[in-house]
Design a protein around this motif. Structure first.
Motif, short mmCIF file in Angstrom:
data_model
loop_
_atom_site.label_atom_id
_atom_site.label_comp_id
_atom_site.label_asym_id
_atom_site.label_seq_id
_atom_site.Cartn_x
_atom_site.Cartn_y
_atom_site.Cartn_z
N TRP A 107 0.74 -1.33 0.11
CA TRP A 107 -0.01 0.05 0.10
C TRP A 107 0.62 1.26 0.04
O TRP A 107 0.64 2.18 -0.82
N GLU B 110 2.11 2.17 -3.30
CA GLU B 110 1.29 2.94 -4.17
C GLU B 110 0.84 4.48 -3.72
O GLU B 110 0.60 5.24 -4.54
N SER C 192 -8.68 -9.38 -6.07
CA SER C 192 -9.89 -8.45 -5.80
C SER C 192 -9.63 -7.92 -4.39
O SER C 192 -9.95 -6.73 -4.06
N SER D 152 -7.13 -5.16 -4.18
CA SER D 152 -7.65 -4.07 -4.67
C SER D 152 -8.56 -3.22 -3.98
O SER D 152 -8.30 -1.98 -4.17
N ALA D 153 -9.44 -3.97 -3.18
CA ALA D 153 -10.53 -2.89 -2.63
C ALA D 153 -9.70 -2.45 -1.22
O ALA D 153 -10.15 -1.52 -0.97
N GLN D 154 -9.03 -3.22 -0.72
CA GLN D 154 -8.12 -2.45 0.44
C GLN D 154 -7.49 -1.35 -0.19
O GLN D 154 -7.42 -0.28 0.50
N LEU D 155 -6.63 -1.48 -1.20
CA LEU D 155 -5.69 -0.12 -1.93
C LEU D 155 -6.91 0.77 -2.09
O LEU D 155 -6.31 2.01 -1.77
N ASN D 156 -7.88 0.60 -2.90
CA ASN D 156 -8.85 1.55 -3.32
C ASN D 156 -9.70 2.27 -2.05
O ASN D 156 -9.67 3.38 -2.16
N TRP D 157 -9.84 1.69 -0.92
CA TRP D 157 -10.30 2.34 0.37
C TRP D 157 -9.30 3.18 0.92
O TRP D 157 -9.70 4.28 1.07
N ARG E 236 -6.73 4.71 -0.72
CA ARG E 236 -6.56 5.64 -1.61
C ARG E 236 -7.92 6.87 -1.29
O ARG E 236 -7.42 8.06 -1.32
N ARG E 237 -8.71 6.52 -1.46
CA ARG E 237 -10.04 7.44 -1.21
C ARG E 237 -9.96 8.05 0.09
O ARG E 237 -10.25 9.03 0.32
#
Length: 324
Positions: free
Chosen positions: A113, A116, A309, A312-317, A319-320
């Motif tokens: 994380w 990124e 998947s 990706s969900a962890q990273l997207n959260w 990032r937001r």
């Protein structure tokens, strides 16, 4: 009544067959020392904490809780940060059922994380049960967080953008840390990332009964971990929410949470219940129940489609969360 367990994801099921040869689902008290010295923990010494030179890694010994030993923090800072300003912090708490592990366990996810997001990683080492029963673990995790917030400038980090994160026992300790920081009016994390967290010492949900003898961490292993932590008090009326966050009566006023768990693991129902109670208390929570996932599947089988998947969900959260 016998409860039929949900099926494992086919790709993960194939991995689990091989995994169970080295990591059986059960764990007895007299097996803890053997697992602590097993090949899985020994391999962590060879981990590339710099991620091919992207991070500067150091072990720092800092003051522990009052009248307790010092604690070790693994600090990984980007060598060439993308910004001149202070960086967000991922404060990582390792897993291991409260009885196994060190600050290298699971830190590869935090480093992924951080790569990124351009973040500093601080991974805390806490005393293990049963040699050190509750509250040693949460006291150490709390002391490490206070040190991190107080020394953020020295780390090139932003004390206002600390995310606490952990998997399994580390997820439970992260949830407990969020409660403790709220109640003591300490530094407020911007979020809590709770991966298959270990939340409830009562160990009596339908999913705990469904998964007996299956997966990676079953009801027997869970009994061992909680008994090591709490002794004869486990499951009784006086367990602190800072030991077992599911015991907290008030879940209001907590940082936004990300929770995930496999559908085919012991902790499924307690994690779903905790997320539900966060919503009922007016909180912000994102919940993922990964179909066919066993406990810690994304760490044990990172290349599986379901793991991808999940990651990706962890990273997207994150990032937001950090963009707000």
């Amino acid at each position: 009544m016998t409860l039929t367990p949900p099926p494992f994801d086919p790709e993960l099921a194939a991995v689990l067959v091989m995994l169970n040869e080295a990591v059986p689902p059960h764990l007895a008290m007299d097996e803890i020392e053997f697992v602590r010295n097993g090949p899985g923990i020994q391999m962590l010494a060879d981990m590339d904490l710099t991620v091919d030179g992207l991070f500067q890694a150091e072990d720092r010994v800092v003051p522990g809780p009052e009248n307790a030993p010092d604690i070790s923090l693994l600090i990984c800072r980007p060598v060439a940060p993308a910004t001149d300003g202070p960086l967000p912090v991922i404060y990582h708490v390792h897993g291991g059922g409260m009885v196994i592990g060190n600050n290298r366990v699971g830190v590869d996810a935090a480093l992924r994380w951080a790569k990124e997001l351009g973040a500093v990683v601080v991974s805390v080492e806490y005393r293990l049960a049963p040699e050190n029963p509750y509250p040693a673990q949460i006291d150490d995790v709390y002391a490490g967080l206070l040190w991190t917030a107080e020394h953020a400038q020295e780390l090139g980090a932003d004390p206002e953008r600390i995310v606490i994160a952990g998997s399994s026992a580390g997820g439970g300790l992260s949830a407990a840390l969020a409660l403790l920081l709220r109640d003591r009016e300490g530094p407020r994390p911007v979020g809590q990332l709770l991966m298959c967290p270990m939340l409830d010492d009562r160990n009596d949900t339908p999913s705990a009964h469904q998964m007996v003898g299956l997966g990676v961490w079953d009801r027997t292993a869970n009994d061992t971990g909680w008994t090591a932590l709490l002794g004869e008090g486990r499951g009784g009326p006086d367990v602190s929410p800072y030991a077992a966050p599911a015991r907290a009566e008030d879940l209001s006023g907590l940082p936004p949470a990300f929770l995930d768990v496999g559908s085919a693991e012991t902790f499924r129902d307690e994690v779903v219940a905790y997320a539900t109670r966060l919503w009922q208390a007016g909180g912000s929570a994102e919940l993922h129940v990964w179909p066919g996932g066993f406990h810690g599947f994304d760490g044990f089988a990172p290349q599986a489609a379901l793991s991808q998947s999940c990651q990706s969900a962890q990273l997207n959260w994150l990032r937001r969360l950090l963009a707000e």
